[in-house]
Design a protein around this motif. Structure first.
Motif, short mmCIF file in Angstrom:
data_model
loop_
_atom_site.label_atom_id
_atom_site.label_comp_id
_atom_site.label_asym_id
_atom_site.label_seq_id
_atom_site.Cartn_x
_atom_site.Cartn_y
_atom_site.Cartn_z
N UNK A 82 2.38 40.64 6.14
CA UNK A 82 1.25 39.96 6.79
C UNK A 82 1.48 38.46 6.84
N UNK A 83 1.98 37.87 5.75
CA UNK A 83 2.23 36.43 5.70
C UNK A 83 3.32 36.03 6.69
N UNK A 84 4.38 36.83 6.76
CA UNK A 84 5.47 36.54 7.70
C UNK A 84 4.97 36.64 9.15
N UNK A 85 4.16 37.67 9.43
CA UNK A 85 3.61 37.83 10.77
C UNK A 85 2.75 36.63 11.16
N UNK A 86 2.00 36.10 10.21
CA UNK A 86 1.18 34.91 10.48
C UNK A 86 2.05 33.71 10.82
N UNK A 87 3.16 33.53 10.08
CA UNK A 87 4.09 32.43 10.38
C UNK A 87 4.65 32.56 11.79
N UNK A 88 4.98 33.78 12.18
CA UNK A 88 5.52 33.99 13.53
C UNK A 88 4.47 33.64 14.57
N UNK A 89 3.24 34.16 14.37
CA UNK A 89 2.17 33.91 15.33
C UNK A 89 1.84 32.44 15.48
N UNK A 90 1.88 31.69 14.36
CA UNK A 90 1.51 30.27 14.40
C UNK A 90 2.57 29.41 15.08
N UNK A 91 3.77 29.92 15.27
CA UNK A 91 4.84 29.12 15.84
C UNK A 91 5.20 29.50 17.27
N UNK A 92 4.41 30.38 17.87
CA UNK A 92 4.53 30.63 19.31
C UNK A 92 3.20 30.24 19.93
N UNK A 93 3.19 29.17 20.69
CA UNK A 93 1.96 28.55 21.14
C UNK A 93 1.57 28.87 22.58
N UNK A 94 2.56 29.16 23.44
CA UNK A 94 2.24 29.38 24.85
C UNK A 94 1.59 30.74 25.06
N UNK A 95 0.66 30.86 26.01
CA UNK A 95 0.04 32.16 26.28
C UNK A 95 1.03 33.24 26.70
N UNK A 96 2.14 32.83 27.36
CA UNK A 96 3.10 33.84 27.84
C UNK A 96 4.02 34.34 26.73
N UNK A 97 4.11 33.62 25.61
CA UNK A 97 4.93 34.06 24.49
C UNK A 97 4.20 35.16 23.73
N UNK A 98 4.94 36.08 23.15
CA UNK A 98 4.31 37.17 22.41
C UNK A 98 5.23 37.62 21.29
N UNK A 99 4.62 38.25 20.29
CA UNK A 99 5.36 38.75 19.13
C UNK A 99 4.87 40.15 18.80
N UNK A 100 5.78 40.97 18.29
CA UNK A 100 5.43 42.36 17.97
C UNK A 100 6.20 42.80 16.73
N UNK A 101 5.59 43.73 16.02
CA UNK A 101 6.30 44.35 14.89
C UNK A 101 7.15 45.48 15.47
N UNK A 102 8.46 45.34 15.28
CA UNK A 102 9.40 46.29 15.87
C UNK A 102 9.51 47.54 15.01
N UNK A 103 9.34 47.35 13.72
CA UNK A 103 9.43 48.46 12.79
C UNK A 103 9.80 47.97 11.41
N UNK A 104 9.14 48.49 10.38
CA UNK A 104 9.46 48.08 9.02
C UNK A 104 9.28 46.59 8.84
N UNK A 105 10.37 45.91 8.46
CA UNK A 105 10.32 44.47 8.24
C UNK A 105 10.91 43.70 9.42
N UNK A 106 11.02 44.33 10.59
CA UNK A 106 11.62 43.71 11.77
C UNK A 106 10.54 43.33 12.80
#
Length: 483
Positions: A373-397
């Motif tokens: 959860x903490x790592x996911x938050x770091x990822x989300x906070x560092x992509x700022x543009x609306x067109x950028x996106x992040x997803x959990x690919x599986x496990x810790x990826x």
């Protein structure tokens, strides 16, 4: 129906609230301006009179130091020293005191009245300080005028060698300030006051003799008076407990502060009546709108809420809140098509938590979930543009999709994510770095060939494994020839 009803009701309420709020601000602004104007009127009157008093005092000092003036008969001397100042309104006494504090010249009497004022504050100030200049003293009860309240204005008389020769005193009756302030209209609970800069009260309206001479330097209101030369603020009076809007000004040429305060109850009286009337009418209308809308739309609202929750659950990862793998596929397909259509750069990051299995085995699955959860938050906070996106690919990826992002931009974002994860400083004894870190593989592709998006994913995955193989906790940019 529910949405329409609520929107209409809230819009009406918001408009009325905005109008009332602006009206409230206008009432406060008008009160501030009124207080400032009243303070300015009082200031000009006080400064004009005190300037005349100061000139009269200086004339007496100059005359006492002039041997020719002091050599003429007393009645001529008094005319030269006091001119017509002694007959001015609200002046109590004009006295010349010798070095021992005895009256030697009295503007009100041919034969000086008997009295010694060596114990007075103003006398001691001039006795001890040759450079005191014009001194405005504390209020006192006059010994010569049956306890009449006055404030002293005084100057030092010095001999030719600079030694102390006495004091010239001019007493200003406090009735002057009383009458001046009584003429100012500030509502039934308003207040106006004049005080020394050491906090000593000289006059206050509403008038209370017990307040005269009281020191309020420890009051929160007075502390505001010393912060700037003038200003306004709201506070509760330490004298009568009334909340007021205060306007104050430190007089530029005198050690005095004038304060004009209008009570909040007076400022908002008309506004409060208007606000209550409007609020009552608006409450009836808003309640009618909302009630009608709710009656027709309650079942629809429940259904829409349920569908929205299901749609959200279907698109997001329940643990991290990022997109899930299914949604990632849709995003990749959409952005890939757009990149091919626009012939634009397409970047992708593959993020993997280093030695996560060891972390899980060491600290337990709950700690592992917290780390994800903490790592996911770091990822989300560092992509700022609306067109950028992040997803959990599986496990810790995790996969980050960055449309229209150059290799340099992708590397910068990846480095920001890596640094943010490392800065979490989550303990990890099984890591060579001592805390939770992540390795990131980055791939950038320009769709100039008819190739599948999976090629970009493979390139990013290869870069990720290269980062892990060369030490972990680093970013590796793919060198595959994708373009």
């Amino acid at each position: 129906m529910v949405i329409v009803g609520v929107v209409i009701a809230l819009s009406m309420a918001a408009i009325c609230a905005l109008v009332l709020y602006q009206s409230r601000l206008d009432a406060m602004e008008r009160a501030t301006e009124t207080s400032r104007n009243l303070a300015l009127l009082a200031e000009r009157d006080i400064e004009r009179n005190f300037e005349l008093y100061a000139l009269s005092l200086q004339a007496v000092v100059d005359g006492v130091n002039d041997p020719e003036v002091m050599a003429v008969p007393n009645h001529v001397r008094d005319i030269a020293l006091f001119d017509r100042a002694a007959t001015a309104s609200y002046l109590g006494s004009i006295l010349v005191l010798d070095a021992e504090g005895n009256i030697v010249i009295d503007a009100a009497n041919k034969a000086p009245r008997q009295g010694n004022f060596a114990d007075r504050e103003y006398f001691k100030v001039h006795q001890d300080n040759p450079n005191a200049g014009l001194y405005v003293g504390h209020p006192y009860a006059s010994r010569l005028r049956d306890g009449s309240l006055s404030i002293p204005l005084s100057r030092r008389i010095s001999r030719s060698d600079g030694s102390f020769a006495g004091v010239v005193l001019l007493a200003v009756q406090l009735d002057y300030f009383h009458q001046l302030f009584a003429a100012l209209s500030l509502g039934s609970h308003g207040s106006v006051a004049l005080m020394r800069q050491d906090g000593t009260m000289i006059m206050r309206q509403p008038y209370d003799e017990k307040v005269i001479g009281r020191n309020i330097r420890n009051a929160s209101t007075f502390k505001h008076f010393l912060t700037t030369t003038e200003g306004s603020f709201s506070d509760t009076s330490v004298i009568d407990g009334v909340q007021r809007l205060y306007y104050y000004k430190n007089l530029p040429n005198l050690p005095l502060i004038i304060m004009v305060a209008e009570a909040h109850s007076d400022i908002y009286a008309a506004w409060r009546h208007r606000a209550l009337t409007i609020a009552a009418v608006m409450s009836v209308l808003a309640t009618a709108f909302i009630g009608l809308s709710f009656a027709f739309g309650v079942q629809l609202r429940r259904r829409m809420r349920a569908e929205s929750e299901l749609a959200m659950l279907a698109r997001t990862d329940g643990l991290t809140g990022l997109h899930n793998r299914r949604t990632l596929g849709e995003i990749l397909d959409q952005e890939w098509r757009r990149a091919r259509r626009n012939r634009s750069v397409f970047s992708l990051l593959f993020v993997d938590i280093d030695r996560f299995k060891v972390y899980n085995d060491t600290y337990g699955h709950q700690a592992g979930d917290d780390a994800l959860t903490a790592v996911a938050k770091c990822i989300g906070e560092n992509i700022r543009r609306p067109v950028d996106s992040a997803a959990r690919y599986g496990g810790e990826e995790f996969i980050v999709v960055l449309p229209d992002t150059s290799p340099e931009g992708a590397a910068s974002i990846a480095e920001n994510i890596r640094t943010a994860i490392s800065d979490l400083a989550i303990e990890h004894v099984g890591s060579e770095h001592g805390h939770v870190t992540a390795s990131i593989g980055a791939a950038v592709w320009t769709p100039e060939r008819d190739m599948d998006v999976s090629a970009v994913i493979r390139a990013a995955d290869e870069a990720l494994y290269s980062a892990k193989a060369t030490g972990r906790n680093k970013v590796e940019l793919s060198t595959s020839h994708l373009a």
